[in-house]
Design a protein around this motif. Structure first.
Motif, PDB file in Angstrom:
ATOM      1  N   VAL A 199       0.832  -1.207  -0.070  1.00 28.35           N
ATOM      2  CA  VAL A 199       0.165  -0.049  -0.141  1.00 28.35           C
ATOM      3  C   VAL A 199       0.841   1.417   0.034  1.00 28.35           C
ATOM      4  O   VAL A 199       2.065   1.301   0.185  1.00 28.35           O
ATOM      5  CB  VAL A 199      -0.826   0.023   1.119  1.00 28.35           C
ATOM      6  N   GLY A 200       0.174   2.415  -0.289  1.00 22.36           N
ATOM      7  CA  GLY A 200       1.086   3.597  -0.451  1.00 22.36           C
ATOM      8  C   GLY A 200       0.220   4.952  -0.470  1.00 22.36           C
ATOM      9  O   GLY A 200      -1.172   4.708  -0.385  1.00 22.36           O
ATOM     10  N   PHE A 201       0.904   5.945  -0.732  1.00 22.94           N
ATOM     11  CA  PHE A 201       0.278   7.282  -0.868  1.00 22.94           C
ATOM     12  C   PHE A 201      -0.814   7.304  -1.815  1.00 22.94           C
ATOM     13  O   PHE A 201      -1.898   7.780  -1.859  1.00 22.94           O
ATOM     14  CB  PHE A 201       1.128   8.132  -0.969  1.00 22.94           C
ATOM     15  N   ALA A 202      -0.436   6.557  -2.838  1.00 30.44           N
ATOM     16  CA  ALA A 202      -1.526   6.519  -4.095  1.00 30.44           C
ATOM     17  C   ALA A 202      -2.858   5.759  -3.754  1.00 30.44           C
ATOM     18  O   ALA A 202      -3.762   6.063  -4.163  1.00 30.44           O
ATOM     19  CB  ALA A 202      -0.683   5.941  -5.328  1.00 30.44           C
ATOM     20  N   LEU A 203      -2.503   4.747  -3.086  1.00 29.35           N
ATOM     21  CA  LEU A 203      -3.904   3.897  -2.751  1.00 29.35           C
ATOM     22  C   LEU A 203      -4.869   4.726  -1.827  1.00 29.35           C
ATOM     23  O   LEU A 203      -5.922   4.594  -1.862  1.00 29.35           O
ATOM     24  CB  LEU A 203      -3.298   2.477  -1.935  1.00 29.35           C
ATOM     25  N   VAL A 204      -4.217   5.589  -0.679  1.00 33.15           N
ATOM     26  CA  VAL A 204      -4.814   6.320   0.105  1.00 33.15           C
ATOM     27  C   VAL A 204      -5.890   7.517  -0.749  1.00 33.15           C
ATOM     28  O   VAL A 204      -6.795   7.525  -0.593  1.00 33.15           O
ATOM     29  CB  VAL A 204      -4.130   7.060   1.220  1.00 33.15           C
ATOM     30  N   GLY A 205      -5.042   7.940  -1.960  1.00 33.98           N
ATOM     31  CA  GLY A 205      -5.455   9.076  -2.658  1.00 33.98           C
ATOM     32  C   GLY A 205      -6.628   8.276  -3.385  1.00 33.98           C
ATOM     33  O   GLY A 205      -7.704   8.744  -3.831  1.00 33.98           O
ATOM     34  N   GLY A 206      -6.352   7.070  -4.003  1.00 36.58           N
ATOM     35  CA  GLY A 206      -7.097   6.401  -4.939  1.00 36.58           C
ATOM     36  C   GLY A 206      -8.431   6.156  -4.132  1.00 36.58           C
ATOM     37  O   GLY A 206      -9.575   6.354  -4.622  1.00 36.58           O
ATOM     38  N   VAL A 207      -8.340   5.586  -2.785  1.00 34.67           N
ATOM     39  CA  VAL A 207      -9.705   5.465  -2.266  1.00 34.67           C
ATOM     40  C   VAL A 207     -10.492   6.651  -1.893  1.00 34.67           C
ATOM     41  O   VAL A 207     -11.631   6.718  -2.150  1.00 34.67           O
ATOM     42  CB  VAL A 207      -9.322   4.832  -0.686  1.00 34.67           C
ATOM     43  N   LEU A 208      -9.944   7.872  -1.712  1.00 37.56           N
ATOM     44  CA  LEU A 208     -10.572   9.096  -1.322  1.00 37.56           C
ATOM     45  C   LEU A 208     -11.248   9.576  -2.750  1.00 37.56           C
ATOM     46  O   LEU A 208     -12.285   9.933  -2.846  1.00 37.56           O
ATOM     47  CB  LEU A 208      -9.509  10.116  -0.747  1.00 37.56           C
ATOM     48  N   SER A 209     -10.397   9.412  -3.858  1.00 36.06           N
ATOM     49  CA  SER A 209     -10.768  10.170  -5.049  1.00 36.06           C
ATOM     50  C   SER A 209     -12.067   9.222  -5.857  1.00 36.06           C
ATOM     51  O   SER A 209     -12.785   9.606  -6.397  1.00 36.06           O
ATOM     52  CB  SER A 209      -9.672  10.431  -6.069  1.00 36.06           C
ATOM     53  N   THR A 210     -11.719   7.917  -5.541  1.00 35.73           N
ATOM     54  CA  THR A 210     -12.777   6.900  -6.290  1.00 35.73           C
ATOM     55  C   THR A 210     -14.066   6.681  -5.210  1.00 35.73           C
ATOM     56  O   THR A 210     -14.942   6.031  -5.817  1.00 35.73           O
ATOM     57  CB  THR A 210     -12.378   5.715  -6.658  1.00 35.73           C
ATOM     58  N   GLN A 211     -13.980   7.370  -4.113  1.00 36.28           N
ATOM     59  CA  GLN A 211     -15.060   6.890  -2.934  1.00 36.28           C
ATOM     60  C   GLN A 211     -15.331   5.613  -2.780  1.00 36.28           C
ATOM     61  O   GLN A 211     -16.288   4.898  -2.842  1.00 36.28           O
ATOM     62  CB  GLN A 211     -16.322   7.696  -3.290  1.00 36.28           C
ATOM     63  N   SER A 212     -14.126   4.727  -2.827  1.00 33.86           N
ATOM     64  CA  SER A 212     -14.396   3.261  -2.788  1.00 33.86           C
ATOM     65  C   SER A 212     -14.779   2.701  -1.565  1.00 33.86           C
ATOM     66  O   SER A 212     -14.540   3.313  -0.364  1.00 33.86           O
ATOM     67  CB  SER A 212     -12.808   2.823  -2.782  1.00 33.86           C
ATOM     68  N   ALA A 213     -15.624   1.883  -1.558  1.00 34.79           N
ATOM     69  CA  ALA A 213     -16.359   1.255  -0.354  1.00 34.79           C
ATOM     70  C   ALA A 213     -15.309   0.458   0.553  1.00 34.79           C
ATOM     71  O   ALA A 213     -15.813   0.349   1.718  1.00 34.79           O
ATOM     72  CB  ALA A 213     -17.357   0.381  -0.988  1.00 34.79           C
ATOM     73  N   VAL A 214     -14.527  -0.073  -0.164  1.00 37.62           N
ATOM     74  CA  VAL A 214     -13.305  -0.590   0.474  1.00 37.62           C
ATOM     75  C   VAL A 214     -12.286   0.227   0.905  1.00 37.62           C
ATOM     76  O   VAL A 214     -11.699   0.850  -0.051  1.00 37.62           O
ATOM     77  CB  VAL A 214     -12.757  -1.807  -0.223  1.00 37.62           C
ATOM     78  N   THR A 215     -11.733   0.451   2.057  1.00 38.97           N
ATOM     79  CA  THR A 215     -10.727   1.357   2.542  1.00 38.97           C
ATOM     80  C   THR A 215      -9.696   0.508   3.272  1.00 38.97           C
ATOM     81  O   THR A 215      -9.800  -0.429   3.710  1.00 38.97           O
ATOM     82  CB  THR A 215     -11.408   2.285   3.464  1.00 38.97           C
ATOM     83  N   LEU A 216      -8.731   1.331   3.674  1.00 34.50           N
ATOM     84  CA  LEU A 216      -7.477   0.946   4.448  1.00 34.50           C
ATOM     85  C   LEU A 216      -7.868   0.545   6.089  1.00 34.50           C
ATOM     86  O   LEU A 216      -7.129  -0.110   6.494  1.00 34.50           O
ATOM     87  CB  LEU A 216      -6.339   1.497   4.431  1.00 34.50           C
ATOM     88  N   LYS A 217      -9.161   0.535   6.083  1.00 32.55           N
ATOM     89  CA  LYS A 217      -9.667   0.517   7.536  1.00 32.55           C
ATOM     90  C   LYS A 217      -9.920  -0.876   7.571  1.00 32.55           C
ATOM     91  O   LYS A 217     -10.064  -1.713   8.628  1.00 32.55           O
ATOM     92  CB  LYS A 217     -10.947   1.203   7.770  1.00 32.55           C
ATOM     93  N   ASP A 218     -10.138  -1.742   6.330  1.00 27.31           N
ATOM     94  CA  ASP A 218     -10.502  -2.937   6.060  1.00 27.31           C
ATOM     95  C   ASP A 218      -9.285  -3.947   6.136  1.00 27.31           C
ATOM     96  O   ASP A 218      -9.469  -5.362   5.987  1.00 27.31           O
ATOM     97  CB  ASP A 218     -11.301  -3.225   4.770  1.00 27.31           C
ATOM     98  N   VAL A 219      -8.266  -3.443   6.410  1.00 30.63           N
ATOM     99  CA  VAL A 219      -6.952  -4.369   6.229  1.00 30.63           C
ATOM    100  C   VAL A 219      -6.155  -4.403   7.563  1.00 30.63           C
ATOM    101  O   VAL A 219      -6.373  -3.439   8.517  1.00 30.63           O
ATOM    102  CB  VAL A 219      -5.760  -3.851   5.187  1.00 30.63           C
TER     103      VAL A 219
END
Length: 324
Positions: free
Chosen positions: A97-117
């Motif tokens: 994981v990294g910066f880009a994944l945090v940004g990807g979750v926020l910008s795409t409003q992903s239902a799955v987030t890093l709270k799930d890992v």
């Protein structure tokens, strides 16, 4: 030596040998026999490079018997994240994981987030570079700023995913240069390998990605690096920072490793221990040095707190860069 002394000495040796065997046996039972390591991007990307560096050190040090790297690109890493969280794994599984994944979750409003890992460790940091083809008439960062101010839409940026560190850095760069960040022509690519191909092929004015993804082509003279995004220069690399070039901006990327939420406690503990041993090894130090990465290790508890804080910070950076 008397018979009594010999017998006592023999008992001592036997006891010592048995004691030495216990921790070795415990280590053998605790060690992971296999690990699937998912890189949520294409081959050649920063996630992929880190996954393969971790694979090499874990295996060479005997910390995990076999490590398989799997690439799942798309959605700024959110496709890989969703697959990682929702698919029941066949064996112990971890995710880069990294910066880009945090940004990807926020910008795409992903239902799955890093709270799930389950956080395991932050491993390293690196900095972005802005590059142009060797034939470009853009010779310096000042030349790029001039072109942006003249017509920001005429300057195409080849970079990584929406909301990733490349996208954020490009937006913040434009803002620091006095240009509307929402006016820049940013072209999304699946990873550093595609960014490199786009710039070399003349399909973009500039490329922005981790310096290591451009290093070979900069060294060969096919690309020219204008500047890097860190607070200081990369050791041994004669490329100025943004600040040295008149842009008051510094951005650092980071990457780490998390466990599948379904991983057994014993397997998670074994992975945590393996990573803790890995980061202390000379082989890992050499991997960091070779790739120009910054040692940013954090154990699980610290990394978990960092992820919470980073989600807020990156959200604000996305707003400042005009992404959200």
């Amino acid at each position: 030596m008397t018979d009594l002394t010999r017998r006592a000495f023999g008992v001592l040796l036997a006891g010592t040998a048995a004691a030495a065997m216990i921790p070795a046996s415990a280590r053998a039972e605790a060690m992971l026999s296999s690990l699937e390591l998912l890189a949520p991007s294409s081959p050649g990307s920063g996630y992929d490079q880190l996954a393969r560096a971790v694979q090499g050190v874990l295996q060479s040090k005997g910390l995990v018997s076999a490590v398989e790297v799997v690439n799942v690109a798309g959605g700024g890493g959110t496709v890989g994240l969703a697959q990682f969280v929702t698919t029941r794994p066949r064996k112990p599984t971890a995710l880069i994981v990294g910066f880009a994944l945090v940004g990807g979750v926020l910008s795409t409003q992903s239902a799955v987030t890093l709270k799930d890992v389950t956080p395991i460790a932050r491993l390293m940091g690196d900095v972005d570079a802005i590059v142009v083809p060797a034939s470009s008439d853009i010779k310096t960062l000042a030349d790029l700023v001039a072109k942006l101010k003249e017509n920001p839409g005429a300057v195409s940026w080849a970079g990584g995913s929406i909301g990733g560190v490349d996208h954020v850095t490009a937006g913040l760069f434009a803002k620091a240069a006095g240009v509307d960040p929402t006016a820049i022509n940013y072209v999304v690519h699946a990873g550093g390998g595609e960014v490199l191909a786009s710039v070399l092929g003349g399909h973009a004015t500039v490329g922005i990605s981790g310096y290591e993804e451009f290093r070979a082509q900069v060294d060969s003279g096919d690309l020219r690096a204008l500047a890097v995004s860190g607070e200081t220069r990369i050791e041994g690399v004669d490329v100025p920072t943004f600040k040295e070039s008149g842009i008051d901006l510094a951005v650092q990327n980071w990457r780490g490793i998390v466990a599948n939420p379904r991983m057994k406690d014993a397997d998670r503990d074994a992975l945590t221990a393996a990573i803790a041993e890995m980061v202390k090894s000379p082989e890992w130090a050499e991997a960091l040095k070779t790739r120009g990465w910054i040692d940013s290790y954090q154990p699980a508890d610290e990394f978990g707190a960092f992820l919470t804080e980073e989600t807020t910070r990156i959200g604000q950076a996305l707003k400042d860069a005009g992404v959200l």
